[in-house]
Write a protein that holds these residues in place. Sequence first.
Motif, PDB file in Angstrom:
ATOM      1  N   ALA A   1      10.974  16.839   8.660  1.00 18.85           N
ATOM      2  CA  ALA A   1      11.434  18.194   8.957  1.00 18.85           C
ATOM      3  C   ALA A   1      10.632  19.260   8.223  1.00 18.85           C
ATOM      4  CB  ALA A   1      12.911  18.318   8.589  1.00 18.85           C
ATOM      5  N   GLY A   2       9.725  18.814   7.335  1.00 20.27           N
ATOM      6  CA  GLY A   2       8.865  19.772   6.636  1.00 20.27           C
ATOM      7  C   GLY A   2       9.389  20.241   5.298  1.00 20.27           C
ATOM      8  N   LEU A   3      10.426  19.577   4.763  1.00 21.84           N
ATOM      9  CA  LEU A   3      10.985  20.000   3.479  1.00 21.84           C
ATOM     10  C   LEU A   3      10.024  19.765   2.332  1.00 21.84           C
ATOM     11  CD1 LEU A   3      13.441  21.050   1.888  1.00 21.84           C
ATOM     12  CD2 LEU A   3      14.273  18.683   1.780  1.00 21.84           C
ATOM     13  N   GLY A   4       9.235  18.690   2.404  1.00 22.04           N
ATOM     14  CA  GLY A   4       8.295  18.372   1.339  1.00 22.04           C
ATOM     15  C   GLY A   4       7.513  17.124   1.694  1.00 22.04           C
ATOM     16  N   ILE A   5       6.888  16.514   0.683  1.00 22.63           N
ATOM     17  CA  ILE A   5       6.091  15.308   0.892  1.00 22.63           C
ATOM     18  C   ILE A   5       6.577  14.205  -0.042  1.00 22.63           C
ATOM     19  CG2 ILE A   5       4.081  16.691   1.569  1.00 22.63           C
ATOM     20  CD1 ILE A   5       2.855  15.995  -1.137  1.00 22.63           C
ATOM     21  N   SER A   6       6.140  12.980   0.214  1.00 23.05           N
ATOM     22  CA  SER A   6       6.584  11.864  -0.623  1.00 23.05           C
ATOM     23  C   SER A   6       5.495  10.807  -0.710  1.00 23.05           C
ATOM     24  CB  SER A   6       7.865  11.255  -0.056  1.00 23.05           C
ATOM     25  OG  SER A   6       8.434  10.323  -0.968  1.00 23.05           O
ATOM     26  N   LEU A   7       5.634   9.920  -1.674  1.00 22.10           N
ATOM     27  CA  LEU A   7       4.749   8.759  -1.828  1.00 22.10           C
ATOM     28  C   LEU A   7       5.593   7.518  -1.588  1.00 22.10           C
ATOM     29  CD1 LEU A   7       1.854   7.855  -2.735  1.00 22.10           C
ATOM     30  CD2 LEU A   7       2.821   7.546  -5.022  1.00 22.10           C
ATOM     31  N   LEU A   8       5.266   6.767  -0.515  1.00 20.93           N
ATOM     32  CA  LEU A   8       6.088   5.636  -0.093  1.00 20.93           C
ATOM     33  C   LEU A   8       5.214   4.469   0.345  1.00 20.93           C
ATOM     34  CD1 LEU A   8       8.719   7.529   2.103  1.00 20.93           C
ATOM     35  CD2 LEU A   8       9.119   6.556  -0.169  1.00 20.93           C
ATOM     36  N   PRO A   9       5.755   3.252   0.366  1.00 22.29           N
ATOM     37  CA  PRO A   9       5.000   2.113   0.893  1.00 22.29           C
ATOM     38  C   PRO A   9       4.756   2.296   2.400  1.00 22.29           C
ATOM     39  CG  PRO A   9       6.900   1.378  -0.376  1.00 22.29           C
ATOM     40  CD  PRO A   9       7.070   2.842  -0.176  1.00 22.29           C
ATOM     41  N   ARG A  10       3.563   1.974   2.841  1.00 19.94           N
ATOM     42  CA  ARG A  10       3.243   2.120   4.250  1.00 19.94           C
ATOM     43  C   ARG A  10       4.182   1.286   5.122  1.00 19.94           C
ATOM     44  NH1 ARG A  10      -1.120   3.784   7.309  1.00 19.94           N
ATOM     45  NH2 ARG A  10      -2.532   4.018   5.532  1.00 19.94           N
ATOM     46  N   CYS A  11       4.550   0.101   4.625  1.00 22.60           N
ATOM     47  CA  CYS A  11       5.373  -0.802   5.437  1.00 22.60           C
ATOM     48  C   CYS A  11       6.703  -0.193   5.825  1.00 22.60           C
ATOM     49  CB  CYS A  11       5.593  -2.118   4.700  1.00 22.60           C
ATOM     50  SG  CYS A  11       6.621  -1.967   3.202  1.00 22.60           S
ATOM     51  N   ILE A  12       7.236   0.703   4.995  1.00 21.16           N
ATOM     52  CA  ILE A  12       8.566   1.235   5.235  1.00 21.16           C
ATOM     53  C   ILE A  12       8.554   2.418   6.190  1.00 21.16           C
ATOM     54  CG2 ILE A  12       8.832   3.004   3.436  1.00 21.16           C
ATOM     55  CD1 ILE A  12      11.330   0.186   4.141  1.00 21.16           C
TER      56      ILE A  12
ATOM     57  N   GLU B   1       0.844  -1.190   0.000  1.00 22.32           N
ATOM     58  CA  GLU B   1       0.000   0.000   0.000  1.00 22.32           C
ATOM     59  C   GLU B   1       0.880   1.241   0.000  1.00 22.32           C
ATOM     60  OE1 GLU B   1      -3.330   2.377   2.720  1.00 22.32           O
ATOM     61  OE2 GLU B   1      -2.259   0.629   3.541  1.00 22.32           O
ATOM     62  N   LEU B   2       0.607   2.131  -0.929  1.00 25.04           N
ATOM     63  CA  LEU B   2       1.327   3.398  -0.988  1.00 25.04           C
ATOM     64  C   LEU B   2       0.529   4.485  -0.279  1.00 25.04           C
ATOM     65  CD1 LEU B   2       2.612   3.443  -4.687  1.00 25.04           C
ATOM     66  CD2 LEU B   2       3.832   2.704  -2.641  1.00 25.04           C
ATOM     67  N   VAL B   3       1.217   5.344   0.439  1.00 25.35           N
ATOM     68  CA  VAL B   3       0.565   6.456   1.147  1.00 25.35           C
ATOM     69  C   VAL B   3       1.360   7.733   0.916  1.00 25.35           C
ATOM     70  CG1 VAL B   3      -0.520   5.053   2.944  1.00 25.35           C
ATOM     71  CG2 VAL B   3       1.828   5.874   3.269  1.00 25.35           C
ATOM     72  N   LEU B   4       0.662   8.860   0.988  1.00 18.89           N
ATOM     73  CA  LEU B   4       1.349  10.148   0.988  1.00 18.89           C
ATOM     74  C   LEU B   4       1.918  10.384   2.384  1.00 18.89           C
ATOM     75  CD1 LEU B   4      -1.060  12.441  -1.074  1.00 18.89           C
ATOM     76  CD2 LEU B   4       1.295  11.855  -1.674  1.00 18.89           C
ATOM     77  N   VAL B   5       3.143  10.824   2.443  1.00 13.80           N
ATOM     78  CA  VAL B   5       3.816  11.039   3.725  1.00 13.80           C
ATOM     79  C   VAL B   5       4.157  12.517   3.860  1.00 13.80           C
ATOM     80  CG1 VAL B   5       5.702  10.299   5.211  1.00 13.80           C
ATOM     81  CG2 VAL B   5       4.820   8.738   3.475  1.00 13.80           C
ATOM     82  N   THR B   6       3.753  13.099   4.978  1.00 15.47           N
ATOM     83  CA  THR B   6       3.997  14.518   5.232  1.00 15.47           C
ATOM     84  C   THR B   6       4.555  14.709   6.638  1.00 15.47           C
ATOM     85  OG1 THR B   6       1.830  14.998   6.239  1.00 15.47           O
ATOM     86  CG2 THR B   6       1.953  15.053   3.829  1.00 15.47           C
ATOM     87  N   ALA B   7       4.903  15.952   6.938  1.00 16.66           N
ATOM     88  CA  ALA B   7       5.277  16.292   8.303  1.00 16.66           C
ATOM     89  C   ALA B   7       4.059  16.123   9.212  1.00 16.66           C
ATOM     90  CB  ALA B   7       5.793  17.724   8.367  1.00 16.66           C
TER      91      ALA B   7
END
Length: 290
Positions: free
Chosen positions: A228-239, A163-169
Amino acid sequence: MDIQLLKVFFTTAQEGSLSRAAQKLNFAQSNVTHKIQQLEADLQTQLFYRHNRGITLTPSGQILVSYAEKILHVIQEARLAVGDSAVPAGPLHIGSLETTAAVRLPALLTQYHTEYPAVDFSLITGPTEQHLHAVLHYELNGAFVSGPVEHPDVIQEHVIDEELVLVTAVSHPPVHTIQDVKLRTFLVFYSSCSYRAKLNQLLQEEGILPVKLMEFGSIETIIGCVGAGLGISLLPRCIITEAEQQGRIRCHEIPGKHAIVNTVFIRRKDALITPALSAFLSEMRTHFSS
């Protein structure tokens, strides 16, 4: 056709240089040149163009490279097949996505090593395109990659869905649609990364051009910079589960087909299944079916 001459030719084609081929083969350069000339005489065709900058394959040479690779691999397989015992042993080279290697494989590899200590196992991490190329050129026995993989020479087995999720601060407000983050900087892996490809698909379907992309070489760096608030990413939830539990980042679900990425195990259809590979496939299937 002399196999030794073919090996010298293939090594020279790979190295793109007579001197580097001679060094790799531990031959004198004049010996390499002589053997290539012998092969050209045998085949009655020129295999390399000679020029001031070195050598370049002729059209005939380009054709012979693919045949040479297969012939030399079949010879190696024959040696392995004749010498194989029922006990898994010898080299086994497996490729994997970095995230899969970090989260999904440690228990499997530990079990495999415990059961088959005579296998000389090596794990190479990298993107899907790199592993597909290595499998097709007999450099890897198999690889865990992002699927599906459509290639006539490859067998693929489904391993797991991520599962991929958007990751933010943590301080970032809830994300309801991708439009909510269209003005943010996206932190991504190298261009051949499958997660970056998924992000690109998602943005394109939404008609979004990212304001800025920043490339990184490791998961840990991306997670740290997102936190740290530099940006956002799309990553696997497991990681990112541990970082989320520690309160370092925040996850946001994304809807539809882009939320899931398939991980598959690929290998060449025509490659020999050695006892070491057979045992690995068995352990892999048991591990991921439980």
